[in-house]
Design an enzyme around this catalytic site. Structure first.
Site, short mmCIF file in Angstrom:
data_model
loop_
_atom_site.label_atom_id
_atom_site.label_comp_id
_atom_site.label_asym_id
_atom_site.label_seq_id
_atom_site.Cartn_x
_atom_site.Cartn_y
_atom_site.Cartn_z
N HIS A 1 -37.36 71.06 83.61
CA HIS A 1 -36.72 70.19 84.59
C HIS A 1 -35.35 70.78 84.95
O HIS A 1 -34.60 71.19 84.06
CB HIS A 1 -36.56 68.77 84.01
CG HIS A 1 -35.97 67.83 85.01
ND1 HIS A 1 -36.71 67.28 86.04
CD2 HIS A 1 -34.70 67.38 85.17
CE1 HIS A 1 -35.92 66.52 86.78
NE2 HIS A 1 -34.70 66.57 86.26
N ASN B 1 -42.49 70.75 79.71
CA ASN B 1 -42.09 70.69 81.12
C ASN B 1 -40.71 71.30 81.27
O ASN B 1 -39.86 71.15 80.38
CB ASN B 1 -42.04 69.22 81.56
CG ASN B 1 -41.58 69.06 83.01
OD1 ASN B 1 -42.07 69.75 83.91
ND2 ASN B 1 -40.64 68.16 83.24
N ALA C 1 -30.67 79.78 84.19
CA ALA C 1 -31.21 78.90 83.14
C ALA C 1 -32.74 78.92 83.07
O ALA C 1 -33.32 79.39 82.10
CB ALA C 1 -30.70 77.47 83.34
N GLY D 1 -43.73 78.96 92.35
CA GLY D 1 -44.17 79.64 91.14
C GLY D 1 -43.21 80.68 90.60
O GLY D 1 -43.63 81.62 89.92
C1 GAR Z 1 -38.21 74.33 89.43
O1 GAR Z 1 -36.83 74.26 89.73
C2 GAR Z 1 -38.56 73.32 88.37
O2 GAR Z 1 -37.57 73.14 87.40
C3 GAR Z 1 -38.72 72.07 89.21
O3 GAR Z 1 -39.41 72.50 90.37
C4 GAR Z 1 -39.03 73.86 90.63
C5 GAR Z 1 -40.29 74.68 90.81
O4 GAR Z 1 -39.99 76.00 91.20
N1 GAR Z 1 -39.42 71.03 88.49
C6 GAR Z 1 -39.13 69.74 88.63
O5 GAR Z 1 -38.29 69.32 89.41
C7 GAR Z 1 -39.93 68.83 87.72
N2 GAR Z 1 -39.37 67.50 87.71
P1 GAR Z 1 -41.04 77.17 91.02
O6 GAR Z 1 -42.37 76.69 91.60
O7 GAR Z 1 -40.47 78.30 91.83
O8 GAR Z 1 -41.15 77.49 89.56
#
Ligand code: GAR
Length: 202
Positions: free
Chosen positions: A110, A108, A180, A12
């Site tokens: 990514h 979303n 980013a 999160g």
């Molecule tokens: C983030 O790096 C996000 O971009 C990625 O999961 C991570 C979640 O981190 N999402 C994907 O790979 C979607 N295909 P977080 O829970 O610390 O925000």
């Protein structure tokens, strides 16, 4: 006021970036009305609790079929009054029923420059492992509208990040987040809140 539901699966940190941006008034005219997780132990749920944000855990395994699961999520988001669904590290592929329910109102984040290193199987650390394996010198993050495919919807914003000698997937993931993701996501939400971006005129 743009009301957003943030969908999460893990740490999160992107949710935290939105919370911080709202608190510091870098992101205005926006309220998080719900944090929805598919994992009961997601740290993101604790972040929501710590900040007094309504949160719910909805797990596919608790429902007899996909449609019941979809409706539980759709109902929770609609009951919270959300205008926009933000996938912030939500590592579940959404059904077309869900996407249709919020058509043009799901974004979303990514962790790559789409169309590189995206689609089925590319999520979280796996994306950075693949980028290092291929030897790219620049990677980054993308925020896009969600359609029926995996990472195929219209791109809203992207930000490039250098790959450096000696990077591990973990080091690269952290740099992509810091340089980013944590900037890009609040910025895109601000543009949507300001009516500057919407599907069809982005
Ligand atoms: C983030 O790096 C996000 O971009 C990625 O999961 C991570 C979640 O981190 N999402 C994907 O790979 C979607 N295909 P977080 O829970 O610390 O925000």
């Amino acid at each position: 006021m743009l009301k957003i539901a943030v969908l999460v699966s893990g740490g999160g940190t992107n949710l935290q970036a939105i919370i911080d941006a709202i608190r510091e008034k870098r992101l205005t005219n926006t309220e998080i009305v719900l944090v929805l997780s598919n994992k009961a132990d997601a740290k993101a749920l604790q972040r929501a609790k710590d900040n007094g944000i309504d949160q719910v855990c909805i797990r596919k395994k608790d429902y007899v079929n996909q449609s019941d699961y979809d409706h539980a999520m759709i109902d929770a988001i609609q009951n919270a009054g959300a205008d926009l669904v933000v996938l912030a590290g939500f590592l579940v592929v959404l059904s077309s029923e869900f996407v249709t329910a919020f058509s043009g109102r799901i974004i979303n984040i990514h962790p790559s420059l789409i169309p590189s290193f995206c689609g089925d199987g590319f999520y979280g650390l796996k994306v950075h492992e693949a980028a290092l394996k291929r030897g790219v010198k620049v990677t980054g993050a993308t925020v896009h509208f969600v359609d029926d495919g995996t990472d195929t919807g219209p791109i809203i914003m992207q930000k490039a990040v250098d790959v450096l000698d000696g990077d591990t997937p973990e080091i690269l993931q952290r740099r992509v987040m810091e340089e980013a993701e944590w900037k890009l996501l609040p910025e895109v939400i601000q543009r949507i809140a300001d009516g500057k971006v919407s599907l069809g005129k982005s």
